[in-house]
Structures are given as C-alpha cells and as structure tokens.
Design a protein around this motif. Structure first.
Motif, PDB file in Angstrom:
ATOM      1  N   GLY A   1      37.879  75.058  34.750  1.00  0.00           N
ATOM      2  CA  GLY A   1      37.240  73.765  34.969  1.00  0.00           C
ATOM      3  C   GLY A   1      35.898  73.636  34.276  1.00  0.00           C
ATOM      4  O   GLY A   1      35.337  72.552  34.201  1.00  0.00           O
ATOM      5  N   LEU A   2      35.379  74.760  33.781  1.00  0.00           N
ATOM      6  CA  LEU A   2      34.012  74.831  33.242  1.00  0.00           C
ATOM      7  C   LEU A   2      32.990  74.368  34.270  1.00  0.00           C
ATOM      8  O   LEU A   2      32.016  73.692  33.957  1.00  0.00           O
ATOM      9  CB  LEU A   2      33.884  74.036  31.937  1.00  0.00           C
ATOM     10  CG  LEU A   2      34.597  74.648  30.730  1.00  0.00           C
ATOM     11  CD1 LEU A   2      34.413  73.755  29.506  1.00  0.00           C
ATOM     12  CD2 LEU A   2      34.105  76.062  30.449  1.00  0.00           C
TER      13      LEU A   2
ATOM     14  N   ASP B   1      45.162  64.826  35.286  1.00  0.00           N
ATOM     15  CA  ASP B   1      46.592  65.106  35.214  1.00  0.00           C
ATOM     16  C   ASP B   1      46.778  66.298  34.282  1.00  0.00           C
ATOM     17  O   ASP B   1      46.449  66.213  33.092  1.00  0.00           O
ATOM     18  CB  ASP B   1      47.321  63.874  34.675  1.00  0.00           C
ATOM     19  CG  ASP B   1      48.827  64.042  34.599  1.00  0.00           C
ATOM     20  OD1 ASP B   1      49.322  65.178  34.705  1.00  0.00           O
ATOM     21  OD2 ASP B   1      49.520  63.019  34.421  1.00  0.00           O
ATOM     22  N   PHE B   2      47.282  67.413  34.831  1.00  0.00           N
ATOM     23  CA  PHE B   2      47.433  68.600  33.994  1.00  0.00           C
ATOM     24  C   PHE B   2      48.586  69.462  34.494  1.00  0.00           C
ATOM     25  O   PHE B   2      48.778  69.614  35.696  1.00  0.00           O
ATOM     26  CB  PHE B   2      46.145  69.435  33.982  1.00  0.00           C
ATOM     27  CG  PHE B   2      46.054  70.385  32.822  1.00  0.00           C
ATOM     28  CD1 PHE B   2      45.560  69.958  31.606  1.00  0.00           C
ATOM     29  CD2 PHE B   2      46.495  71.692  32.937  1.00  0.00           C
ATOM     30  CE1 PHE B   2      45.494  70.821  30.521  1.00  0.00           C
ATOM     31  CE2 PHE B   2      46.442  72.559  31.861  1.00  0.00           C
ATOM     32  CZ  PHE B   2      45.933  72.125  30.641  1.00  0.00           C
TER      33      PHE B   2
ATOM     34  N   HIS C   1      52.340  71.324  38.094  1.00  0.00           N
ATOM     35  CA  HIS C   1      51.799  70.029  37.679  1.00  0.00           C
ATOM     36  C   HIS C   1      50.863  69.516  38.770  1.00  0.00           C
ATOM     37  O   HIS C   1      51.254  69.456  39.942  1.00  0.00           O
ATOM     38  CB  HIS C   1      52.942  69.036  37.458  1.00  0.00           C
ATOM     39  CG  HIS C   1      52.504  67.713  36.947  1.00  0.00           C
ATOM     40  ND1 HIS C   1      53.232  66.563  37.147  1.00  0.00           N
ATOM     41  CD2 HIS C   1      51.413  67.328  36.232  1.00  0.00           C
ATOM     42  CE1 HIS C   1      52.621  65.539  36.584  1.00  0.00           C
ATOM     43  NE2 HIS C   1      51.512  65.976  36.025  1.00  0.00           N
ATOM     44  N   VAL C   2      49.643  69.162  38.383  1.00  0.00           N
ATOM     45  CA  VAL C   2      48.650  68.628  39.318  1.00  0.00           C
ATOM     46  C   VAL C   2      48.179  67.264  38.823  1.00  0.00           C
ATOM     47  O   VAL C   2      47.840  67.098  37.654  1.00  0.00           O
ATOM     48  CB  VAL C   2      47.433  69.580  39.452  1.00  0.00           C
ATOM     49  CG1 VAL C   2      46.299  68.899  40.217  1.00  0.00           C
ATOM     50  CG2 VAL C   2      47.838  70.871  40.147  1.00  0.00           C
ATOM     51  N   VAL C   3      48.185  66.302  39.716  1.00  0.00           N
ATOM     52  CA  VAL C   3      47.633  64.971  39.453  1.00  0.00           C
ATOM     53  C   VAL C   3      46.654  64.664  40.577  1.00  0.00           C
ATOM     54  O   VAL C   3      46.965  64.886  41.749  1.00  0.00           O
ATOM     55  CB  VAL C   3      48.729  63.894  39.420  1.00  0.00           C
ATOM     56  CG1 VAL C   3      48.124  62.525  39.127  1.00  0.00           C
ATOM     57  CG2 VAL C   3      49.794  64.227  38.392  1.00  0.00           C
ATOM     58  N   LEU C   4      45.465  64.172  40.223  1.00  0.00           N
ATOM     59  CA  LEU C   4      44.485  63.863  41.263  1.00  0.00           C
ATOM     60  C   LEU C   4      43.712  62.596  40.939  1.00  0.00           C
ATOM     61  O   LEU C   4      43.628  62.163  39.785  1.00  0.00           O
ATOM     62  CB  LEU C   4      43.546  65.047  41.504  1.00  0.00           C
ATOM     63  CG  LEU C   4      42.651  65.544  40.376  1.00  0.00           C
ATOM     64  CD1 LEU C   4      41.351  64.755  40.298  1.00  0.00           C
ATOM     65  CD2 LEU C   4      42.332  67.017  40.567  1.00  0.00           C
ATOM     66  N   ASP C   5      43.167  62.021  41.992  1.00  0.00           N
ATOM     67  CA  ASP C   5      42.379  60.791  41.915  1.00  0.00           C
ATOM     68  C   ASP C   5      41.165  60.974  42.811  1.00  0.00           C
ATOM     69  O   ASP C   5      41.305  61.214  44.016  1.00  0.00           O
ATOM     70  CB  ASP C   5      43.236  59.612  42.384  1.00  0.00           C
ATOM     71  CG  ASP C   5      42.499  58.283  42.420  1.00  0.00           C
ATOM     72  OD1 ASP C   5      41.357  58.206  41.925  1.00  0.00           O
ATOM     73  OD2 ASP C   5      43.071  57.311  42.951  1.00  0.00           O
ATOM     74  N   LEU C   6      39.982  60.866  42.228  1.00  0.00           N
ATOM     75  CA  LEU C   6      38.741  60.972  43.005  1.00  0.00           C
ATOM     76  C   LEU C   6      38.447  59.605  43.618  1.00  0.00           C
ATOM     77  O   LEU C   6      37.461  58.949  43.324  1.00  0.00           O
ATOM     78  CB  LEU C   6      37.605  61.466  42.106  1.00  0.00           C
ATOM     79  CG  LEU C   6      37.837  62.854  41.501  1.00  0.00           C
ATOM     80  CD1 LEU C   6      36.709  63.218  40.546  1.00  0.00           C
ATOM     81  CD2 LEU C   6      37.983  63.920  42.591  1.00  0.00           C
ATOM     82  N   SER C   7      39.329  59.213  44.502  1.00  0.00           N
ATOM     83  CA  SER C   7      39.417  57.851  45.014  1.00  0.00           C
ATOM     84  C   SER C   7      38.542  57.598  46.232  1.00  0.00           C
ATOM     85  O   SER C   7      38.277  56.445  46.574  1.00  0.00           O
ATOM     86  CB  SER C   7      40.866  57.559  45.408  1.00  0.00           C
ATOM     87  OG  SER C   7      41.282  58.475  46.410  1.00  0.00           O
TER      88      SER C   7
ATOM     89  N   ARG D   1      41.804  72.237  35.612  1.00  0.00           N
ATOM     90  CA  ARG D   1      41.819  71.388  34.433  1.00  0.00           C
ATOM     91  C   ARG D   1      41.924  69.903  34.788  1.00  0.00           C
ATOM     92  O   ARG D   1      41.299  69.057  34.152  1.00  0.00           O
ATOM     93  CB  ARG D   1      42.959  71.800  33.505  1.00  0.00           C
ATOM     94  CG  ARG D   1      42.723  73.133  32.788  1.00  0.00           C
ATOM     95  CD  ARG D   1      41.483  73.093  31.881  1.00  0.00           C
ATOM     96  NE  ARG D   1      41.620  72.125  30.807  1.00  0.00           N
ATOM     97  CZ  ARG D   1      42.088  72.406  29.587  1.00  0.00           C
ATOM     98  NH1 ARG D   1      42.459  73.644  29.292  1.00  0.00           N
ATOM     99  NH2 ARG D   1      42.166  71.471  28.673  1.00  0.00           N
ATOM    100  N   ALA D   2      42.705  69.584  35.823  1.00  0.00           N
ATOM    101  CA  ALA D   2      42.796  68.189  36.258  1.00  0.00           C
ATOM    102  C   ALA D   2      41.468  67.706  36.833  1.00  0.00           C
ATOM    103  O   ALA D   2      41.030  66.570  36.567  1.00  0.00           O
ATOM    104  CB  ALA D   2      43.914  68.039  37.291  1.00  0.00           C
TER     105      ALA D   2
END
Length: 198
Positions: free
Chosen positions: A47-48, A93-94, A104-110, A172-173
C-alpha cells in the motif's frame, strides 16, 4: 501528510496504531501475533503506507481480542488520516495472485461500513494463527473506518497463500482509493458533497 494515530486500552488489550497514507511502505509492527505482523507488513509494503502497531493482549487465552482490537484501531486511524476525504479517488479495485491463489478486492471509502467476505481457507490455522481471525480483522476495520469492502477468492488451495494474497490485494485497493485524483481538484468525491460516518 495524512496521518492517523489511535491508542486503545481495554482490560483485554493495549493497542497503539498509526498509519501514514503518504508513506513509503515502512512497517514497525509488534502485535504479539507473528503471522499478523507478517500480514501488516504486506499492507504497508504494497500500500506504500507507513504502519506502526504496538499491541499487548491476552494472547495466553487466544489471539481473538488482540486481533479484533488492532482491526478496530486500524480502522479508526484510517478514518482520522482520511479527514474529509477531499480529492481522493474513493474507490479501489485490485486482484492479487500468489502462486495458485487469486483474490479480488473492491472497496469504497463511502462512510458506510459493510463487509462482503467470500474466502474459503482450507485449514483452521496457519502456524498458531486461527484463520477465522482474517474475516474478523477486516470486519473490525470496516466497522470503525466506514468502508465498504468486498473480498472474493477466485482461486487458492494453500491457506498462507490465500491470506497473504488477501492482504496484498487489500493494500493495493486501499492505496488506489486513498490516492489523489488530480482531475477532482480537491473536491469531495460524492454527488452529495460529503463523505462521512454520519
């Protein structure tokens, strides 16, 4: 620099966490759970992010409370580091492979906490680490950060590979979602004009 720091103290654990979203991948983690330290190193490296976690807990019982409280503190630290979320990409999305494993990971900082977790880990333990705690770590992090997070296993047979690919894909996502979108010009990435837990 976007940094969030949290201290969490209960009768079961003492946890200090900080995360720098604009870091270089430095991990300084001593959780008392060696496998979790290894996974947090993946989070930082891929993620750095600069991640610091110091935890002491009742691991003589099991790792559950310490694992949970680190997840809760990590989510709160992320929440603080993001601030009002101006200018970020918001979505990530990564897919990450590790040998035969593919996650597979998908996320939303919602601002809305939700975990969709579809991962089948074939063994109960990796070393001394209870593999049920992987889902619990992410659920705890989701609850306090206000993140929508979906994790899907596309392939995998080796428990270590599956879990490590999960943390790498998540890193990464999250990196993608927290990075600045230059076209957004510092605006909040929502048609509502606000992203918050409220």
């Amino acid at each position: 620099t976007r940094v969030g720091s949290v201290s969490r103290e209960t009768k079961e654990t003492s946890v200090e966490v900080s995360i720098n979203l604009d870091g270089t991948g430095i991990c300084d983690c001593d959780t008392g759970i060696p496998f979790l330290d290894h996974m947090l190193d993946q989070l930082a490296s891929h993620g750095l992010f600069d991640v610091r976690v110091k935890a002491k807990g009742d691991t003589y019982i099991d790792d559950h409370h310490t694992n949970e409280d680190i997840g809760l503190a990590m989510g709160t630290a992320l929440l603080k580091a993001l601030g009002d979320r101006r200018g970020i990409r918001r979505f990530g999305d990564f897919s990450a492979p590790l040998d035969e494993a593919l996650i597979h990971v998908v996320l939303d900082l919602s601002g809305r906490p939700y975990l969709g977790y579809d991962v089948v880990i074939p063994t109960d333990r990796v070393g001394n680490y209870d593999t049920q705690l992987v889902e619990h770590f992410f659920q705890s992090m989701v609850n306090t950060s206000g993140m929508t997070l979906h994790i899907r296993q596309l392939a995998g047979q080796n428990s270590h590979h599956i879990i490590e690919a999960t943390f790498k894909a998540f890193a990464r996502a999250l990196r993608q979602a927290t990075e600045y979108d230059v076209r957004r010009l510092g605006s909040i990435p929502s048609s509502k004009g606000v992203l918050s837990r409220a």
